[in-house]
Design an enzyme around this catalytic site. Structure first.
Site, PDB file in Angstrom:
ATOM      1  CB  ALA B  74      19.998  84.486  24.342  1.00 13.23           C
ATOM      2  CD  GLU B 286      24.026  85.861  29.436  1.00 16.23           C
ATOM      3  OE1 GLU B 286      24.342  85.206  30.425  1.00 16.23           O
ATOM      4  OE2 GLU B 286      23.000  85.642  28.777  1.00 16.23           O
TER       5      GLU B 286
END
Lengths: 337, 337
Positions: B74, B286
């Protein structure tokens, strides 16, 4: 039980005269900010009493709060206005009105001031206004805006030496600052539902990354709104400091940084009080603030945070710290009458 | 127990070839972005296997996670880069590499794509890349950045019609978006400790203020990192909608918006699962993500969120929803092998 001190209240119910003045200041800005500053309309003691008695004072009595640490309306600080003369006149008028509240109701309100910040501007006017408020008017703290731009975050982090002269003045006067932004000028960020909470999180992380309190060991900051996202993500912040080889939050930050209890439901207060040391939590409700009305499931006002603390799994000693003793420690100029 | 689907993983361990390509793209930008785009260095299947087997795949096995919904790193999406050709080449290379991971480990990873957003740029390249990824490569969703500027929040809210063409394409393809920003370019906001969480809160409040889902009833968004500050301040958000006469969050937002469980301690997960309806919670960790290392008090990894959900006060049926069934509903293109 001792005294109940709500450390976070704003004068959100000012008499109409302040709004007239606000509009007159903006009218002058609209015509180039060149003319003389407007005059503050007369506001009588009765106007002030009427604005307080049916509002904050009524709620204090209903909920059993003894004293509120009281500052100008946060969303109206409007530090995004770049004209320094306007900022100074507006802060002075707003602070003087808070001072009058505390003179009329000395047992119920203690004053905290707004600073005449402008985006990127020099801090000397802020230091002068802080000194005036503390030494002449009995103020016990200030609100410091880490983002005067109002949602565009154009200022350096709170650990930058841009802010140091103000910290020296705060240390000299022995007053803390609540880190509190004002209205959002950014259509992406709702003032009360995003910008306020984001600022709390952002400011905390700036302090985690920095080394500010070894330089200013007596400096004290209060992060409002329960610390934004921080306590909910406590494991994330601890894990991040480990990953980035930053010093422990407990050693590096929590000696100087406090969270208020403006978290408007029981699970939030339970989380806050279970992860943040009780020494670092100060009772606050921000009434009459961002949130009004009642939780239909409980019949209680959303912002009646005293109930949540009373219901939390805390000892009586812990509650006394949160309700009174921590406030006396963080705001040593506080006088409880 | 059924299948355990982790809906939020990033390819944070890419082989060095992708970093070489990243640097070459930036070198071209540094010399005016006028020359030809660089070539992606060869990355072998063995390079990819080596980057995954000792990392995400190892952790999946250790923790008993069956499948991770997997997208490019990200913080490396870097949507602040304004050169459209760079954005498209970089998204394509990043997505193709994720696709190769899912080809090599089809039982363990399902792909979600990065979009070639640029601040204020047209969305057609994003729609084209989304269509390519979904229809040609089997991708099941995308990551959408509400702030391509990287911390200056120069884009309109997600409810603005600027975004509508992309929403039409998402609806046509029946894929959700995770609302996920990239690196912070703003020194005020730490990427992992402020910007990510602020974006989650900001995006949620944009949706609360708007009326997006009456126009796009099939549109689905996942807010990562446990919804930023939102669940911790659930009473604040409910109270704000009451005060501002906005429709109920339950009716107006929660039919289309989901929170993941990237909250790295037990009290946070307990809060999340006690205030947000179980229909709206998707398991995620994550890993390998923002937070590494272990909680010294428990000996468990901070980001081992599966433990927290297992320990939460939830029925087995609730846990099955969070671990599997909600993911199948939100990502209907997900194939569990």
């Amino acid at each position: 039980m001792g005294v109940i001190v709500d450390i976070h209240g704003h004068y959100t119910t000012t008499p109409p005269g302040l709004g007239v003045y606000h509009d007159a200041l903006h009218a002058r800005l609209g015509s180039g900010a060149t003319g003389p500053l407007p005059e503050l309309p007369e506001i009588s003691d009765d106007d002030i009493r009427a604005s307080i008695e049916g509002n904050q004072l009524r709620v204090q009595r209903e909920r059993g709060i003894d004293l509120t640490i009281f500052s100008p309306r946060a969303s109206w600080m409007e530090h995004h206005v770049t004209d320094a003369a306007t900022a100074q006149a507006w802060a002075r008028a707003s602070n003087d009105l808070v001072h009058r509240v505390t003179q009329l109701f000395p047992a119920n309100f203690a004053p905290v001031c707004q600073l005449p910040q402008v985006p990127g501007g020099p801090l000397e006017p802020c230091m002068a206004e802080l000194e005036r408020c503390v030494t002449q008017l009995g103020f016990i703290g200030c609100n410091l805006n880490p983002d005067p731009s109002g949602g565009f975050w154009s200022s350096p982090p709170l650990t930058d030496d841009y802010w140091f002269p103000l910290y020296e003045k705060m240390t000299e006067l022995d007053v803390p600052a609540m880190i509190h932004v004002s209205t959002s000028c950014n259509p992406a960020a709702h003032t009360l539902g995003a910008h306020y909470l984001n600022a709390d999180t952002t400011a905390f992380m700036q302090l985690v990354q920095g080394d500010l309190f070894s330089r200013f060991p007596a400096l004290r900051f209060v992060i409002p709104h329960g610390g934004g996202a921080v306590p909910y993500h406590w494991g994330r912040f601890i894990g991040l400091t480990n990953r980035e080889k930053l010093p422990s939050i407990y050693d590096n930050v929590l000696g100087n940084v406090y969270f208020d209890t403006c978290v408007y439901h029981q699970p939030g207060i339970d989380l806050l009080t279970s992860v943040v040391p009780v020494d670092n939590i100060l009772f606050a409700s921000e009434m009459l603030g961002a949130v009004r009305g009642e939780n239909p499931q409980t019949g209680a006002s959303w912002d009646d945070t005293k109930r949540y603390i009373e219901a939390a799994k805390l000892t009586d000693g812990d509650k006394e710290q949160i309700f009174e003793l921590n406030a006396r420690r963080v705001y040593p100029r506080l006088i409880v009458r």
